[in-house]
Write an enzyme that holds these catalytic residues in place. Structure first.
Site, mmCIF file in Angstrom:
data_model
loop_
_atom_site.group_PDB
_atom_site.id
_atom_site.type_symbol
_atom_site.label_atom_id
_atom_site.label_comp_id
_atom_site.label_asym_id
_atom_site.label_seq_id
_atom_site.Cartn_x
_atom_site.Cartn_y
_atom_site.Cartn_z
ATOM 1 N N LYS A 1 80.728 46.632 27.863
ATOM 2 C CA LYS A 1 81.696 46.484 26.813
ATOM 3 C C LYS A 1 81.215 47.188 25.356
ATOM 4 O O LYS A 1 80.124 47.846 25.442
ATOM 5 C CB LYS A 1 81.394 44.988 26.498
ATOM 6 C CG LYS A 1 80.178 44.148 26.078
ATOM 7 C CD LYS A 1 80.325 44.194 24.424
ATOM 8 C CE LYS A 1 78.664 44.509 24.489
ATOM 9 N NZ LYS A 1 78.779 44.786 22.927
ATOM 10 N N ASP B 1 77.342 36.605 25.485
ATOM 11 C CA ASP B 1 77.899 37.297 26.129
ATOM 12 C C ASP B 1 78.626 37.241 27.661
ATOM 13 O O ASP B 1 79.266 38.349 27.470
ATOM 14 C CB ASP B 1 77.579 39.321 25.761
ATOM 15 C CG ASP B 1 77.923 39.587 24.580
ATOM 16 O OD1 ASP B 1 77.868 38.886 23.466
ATOM 17 O OD2 ASP B 1 77.098 40.617 23.857
#
Ligand code: ATP
Length: 302
Positions: free
Chosen positions: A14, A141
Site C-alpha cells: 500500500k 493496517d
C-alpha cells in the site's frame, strides 16, 4: 468440495496518498486519518497442510521478516485457528517482494494473505466482517490489506470506509537498502508535533479521487510522518528532490518510510521517471507499480 491441498494468495503493498496523524492519546496511540491505496506490488503466500504451524520465507528481505511467531503471518494463522477452535496445522511459504520495514505494509500484507489462505485451506468460510475484525486485532493496517482498493482509514487506520475512486495511479517507488522502524518514526513525530490537531484528510483530495482527476489529487497528497522520517534519514531529502526534478507529479515519503513514492503522468512517464531516478545517484533501487488493485486474494486452489 474436495479438500484443497494448496492455496496461493497474492497480497498487495500500500501507499498512503494522505496520512494525517494526531497527537498521542491517553491510550498511547496516535489517531490517524488516511487514504490508503493498494498497488500491484505483491507478496505471495502459499498455504499447504502440515502437522504443525510452519513458516518459510524467501525473497526481498526475507531474513528480516523471520520464520517464527515474530512474523505477522504466523500470528494471523494462529489467531484464525483459535477463532475457529482448531489447531493451526499449516505450512505457510511467503515470497517477499514488498520491502521489509519500507512503509509499504509488507508485514500487514502477509498477515492479510495468511488469513485469506488459511481460511480457504481449512475451508472455514469465515464471514468477511469477522476476517476484518481479526485483521484489526493483528495490526492497524491489516484490515486495509484485506480490503484493498482505495479506502479512508480512521481511528488507528483500521476503521475503513471504501472510497469512490476513479483513475489509475502510476507510481515509481524508490527503495532504501535499510528500513526505518515505524515506532521510531512515531516517536520522532511526538518530538516535532506534540500538539498535532485532530487528523483530517483534505476534502479536495477525496473529491479529486472520486472524479478520477489524478493530477488534482497529486496536489493534495500529504504525509505527517514525512518530516520525522527525514529527521531520522536525511538522505530522503535528496531522494525526494531527485523525483521532483525528474518531473514527478508528486513526491512523498510512503507511510513511515524510508520508501519514497513518486507519481507519474502515465505508464510511459513512470518508466522515464524510474530511469532518471536511477541515474540521479540519489536512489538505491526503484520499482514501478500502479493502483488501485484489490486486496489479498486467492489466485489458485490445487
Ligand atoms: P507499515 O507500513 O505497516 O508501518 P512497514 O512496511 O514499514 O510497515 P513491515 O515490512 O511490515 O514494515 O515490517 C516491519 C517489521 O515487522 C519488520 O522489521 C519485521 O521485523 C516485522 N515483520 C513481521 N512479520 C513480517 C513480514 N511478514 N514481513 C515483513 N516484516 C515483518
Amino acid at each position: 468440495m474436495p479438500t484443497p491441498k494448496r492455496i496461493t494468495v497474492k497480497a498487495p503493498a500500500k501507499v498512503n496518498l494522505s496520512l494525517k496523524v494526531g497527537a498521542l492519546d491517553a491510550n498511547g496511540f496516535h489517531p490517524v486519518e488516511t487514504v490508503y491505496q493498494a498497488v500491484d506490488l505483491y507478496d505471495d503466500i502459499v498455504a499447504t497442510h502440515d502437522d504443525i504451524l510452519r513458516l518459510t520465507c524467501e525473497g526481498e528481505g526475507a531474513e528480516l521478516a523471520g520464520n517464527g511467531p515474530g512474523n505477522l503471518a504466523w500470528r494471523a494463522a494462529e489467531l484464525l485457528a483459535k477463532h475457529a477452535g482448531i489447531e493451526p496445522q499449516v505450512h505457510l511459504h511467503i515470497t517477499k517482494r514488498i520491502p521489509v520495514a519500507g512503509g509499504m505494509a509488507g508485514g500487514s500484507a502477509d498477515a492479510a494473505g495468511a488469513l485469506i489462505a488459511c481460511d480457504a485451506l481449512w475451508q472455514l468460510g469465515t464471514p468477511r466482517e469477522e476476517l476484518l475484525a481479526l485483521a484489526a486485532q493483528l495490526g492497524s493496517d491489516i484490515p486495509f490489506s484485506v480490503a484493498g482498493g482505495t479506502a479512508l482509514g480512521r481511528g488507528r487506520g483500521d476503521e475503513l470506509t471504501t472510497m469512490m475512486a476513479r483513475g489509475e495511479f502510476h507510481w515509481v517507488f524508490a527503495l532504501s537498502n535499510e528500513g526505518l522502524s515505524t515506532p521510531a518514526v512515531y516517536n520522532e513525530f511526538d518530538v516535532t508535533s506534540p500538539d498535532a490537531p485532530t487528523p483530517e484528510v483534505s476534502p479536495a483530495l477525496i473529491a479529486a479521487i472520486a472524479a478520477g482527476d489524478v493530477r488534482a489529487a497529486a496536489k493534495h497528497f500529504e504525509n505527517d510522518l514525512q518530516v520525522p522520517a527525514i529527521r531520522l534519514r536525511h538522505s530522503l531529502n535528496a531522494t525526494l528532490r531527485a523525483g521532483r526534478e525528474a518531473g514527478a507529479l508528486a513526491a512523498l515519503v510512503s507511510g513511515s518510510g524510508p520508501t519514497c513514492a513518486f507519481l507519474a503522468r502515465d505508464a510511459d512517464h513512470a518508466i522515464e521517471l524510474a530511469i532518471e531516478l536511477q541515474a540521479s545517484g540519489a536512489v538505491h533501487r526503484t520499482v514501478r507499480a500502479s493502483g488501485p488493485v484489490r486486496g489479498a486474494h486467492v489466485i489458485s486452489i490445487d
